[in-house]
Scaffold this motif. Structure first.
Motif, short mmCIF file in Angstrom:
data_model
loop_
_atom_site.label_atom_id
_atom_site.label_comp_id
_atom_site.label_asym_id
_atom_site.label_seq_id
_atom_site.Cartn_x
_atom_site.Cartn_y
_atom_site.Cartn_z
N GLU A 1 32.50 41.75 47.28
CA GLU A 1 31.30 41.79 48.12
C GLU A 1 30.13 41.11 47.45
OE1 GLU A 1 34.24 44.67 49.33
OE2 GLU A 1 33.24 44.43 47.39
N MET A 2 30.03 41.26 46.13
CA MET A 2 28.95 40.62 45.39
C MET A 2 29.07 39.10 45.49
SD MET A 2 27.93 41.05 41.34
CE MET A 2 27.94 42.83 41.48
N ALA B 1 46.41 36.86 34.86
CA ALA B 1 46.61 38.31 34.74
C ALA B 1 45.27 39.04 34.71
CB ALA B 1 47.42 38.62 33.48
N GLU B 2 44.31 38.47 33.98
CA GLU B 2 42.98 39.06 33.94
C GLU B 2 42.33 39.04 35.32
OE1 GLU B 2 38.95 38.48 31.37
OE2 GLU B 2 39.74 36.73 32.40
N TRP B 3 42.59 37.98 36.08
CA TRP B 3 42.00 37.82 37.40
C TRP B 3 42.37 38.98 38.32
CZ3 TRP B 3 38.08 35.68 39.44
CH2 TRP B 3 38.01 35.41 40.81
N VAL B 4 43.59 39.48 38.20
CA VAL B 4 44.02 40.63 39.00
C VAL B 4 43.10 41.82 38.72
CG1 VAL B 4 45.90 42.28 39.37
CG2 VAL B 4 46.41 39.83 39.13
N LEU B 5 42.75 42.02 37.47
CA LEU B 5 41.85 43.12 37.10
C LEU B 5 40.44 42.88 37.61
CD1 LEU B 5 43.06 43.69 33.43
CD2 LEU B 5 43.70 44.98 35.48
N VAL B 6 39.98 41.64 37.52
CA VAL B 6 38.64 41.30 38.03
C VAL B 6 38.57 41.62 39.52
CG1 VAL B 6 37.05 39.38 38.50
CG2 VAL B 6 38.20 39.53 36.28
N CYS B 7 39.59 41.22 40.25
CA CYS B 7 39.61 41.43 41.70
C CYS B 7 39.73 42.90 42.09
CB CYS B 7 40.75 40.63 42.34
SG CYS B 7 40.51 38.86 42.24
N ALA B 8 40.31 43.69 41.21
CA ALA B 8 40.51 45.11 41.51
C ALA B 8 39.24 45.93 41.36
CB ALA B 8 41.61 45.68 40.61
N SER C 1 39.70 37.04 46.74
CA SER C 1 41.06 37.24 47.25
C SER C 1 41.71 35.91 47.56
CB SER C 1 41.03 38.12 48.50
OG SER C 1 40.31 37.47 49.53
N TRP C 2 41.51 34.93 46.71
CA TRP C 2 42.07 33.60 46.93
C TRP C 2 43.52 33.61 47.33
CZ3 TRP C 2 39.39 28.95 46.13
CH2 TRP C 2 38.10 29.09 45.63
N PRO C 3 44.38 34.36 46.65
CA PRO C 3 45.80 34.26 47.00
C PRO C 3 46.09 34.67 48.44
CG PRO C 3 45.54 35.29 44.87
CD PRO C 3 44.16 35.17 45.47
#
Length: 101
Positions: free
Chosen positions: A25-26, A12-19, A50-52
């Motif tokens: 880009e980094m 769930a946290e990963w979704v926020l990291v990716c957003a 964007s692994w998924p």
């Protein structure tokens, strides 16, 4: 908290990291600087964030080259600041059951 719950929380946290703007880009820039390539091509846009969304072929290549990209990210994670935290978080997500997607 159970082990499964921990993984669900990290996902769930990963979704926020990716957003967060600019993070993909980094990570891609670090991988490119580290010479990480896939089938003769540089890592596709937003790889590592964007692994998924990646195809099965790209996921298989990521596993094949995991020593290279893991080294790049772990070296970055050994530093300080927000970049080090992001690099460490990408490594953690990659190591979760089911990987990053």
């Amino acid at each position: 908290m159970t082990g499964t719950r921990v993984f669900e929380s990290l996902d769930a946290e990963w979704v926020l990291v990716c957003a967060s703007v600019g993070r993909a880009e980094m990570v891609l820039g670090w991988l490119q600087e580290g010479g990480v390539v896939f089938d003769g091509e540089r890592a596709p846009g937003a790889w590592g964030m964007s692994w998924p969304g990646r195809s099965a072929g790209v996921r298989a290549q990521a596993r094949t080259h995991s020593d290279r990209w893991m080294r790049v990210l772990l070296e970055r994670a050994a530093g300080e600041g927000a970049g080090a935290l992001l690099a460490a978080r990408v490594v953690v997500q990659a190591m979760l059951p089911g990987g990053c997607g």
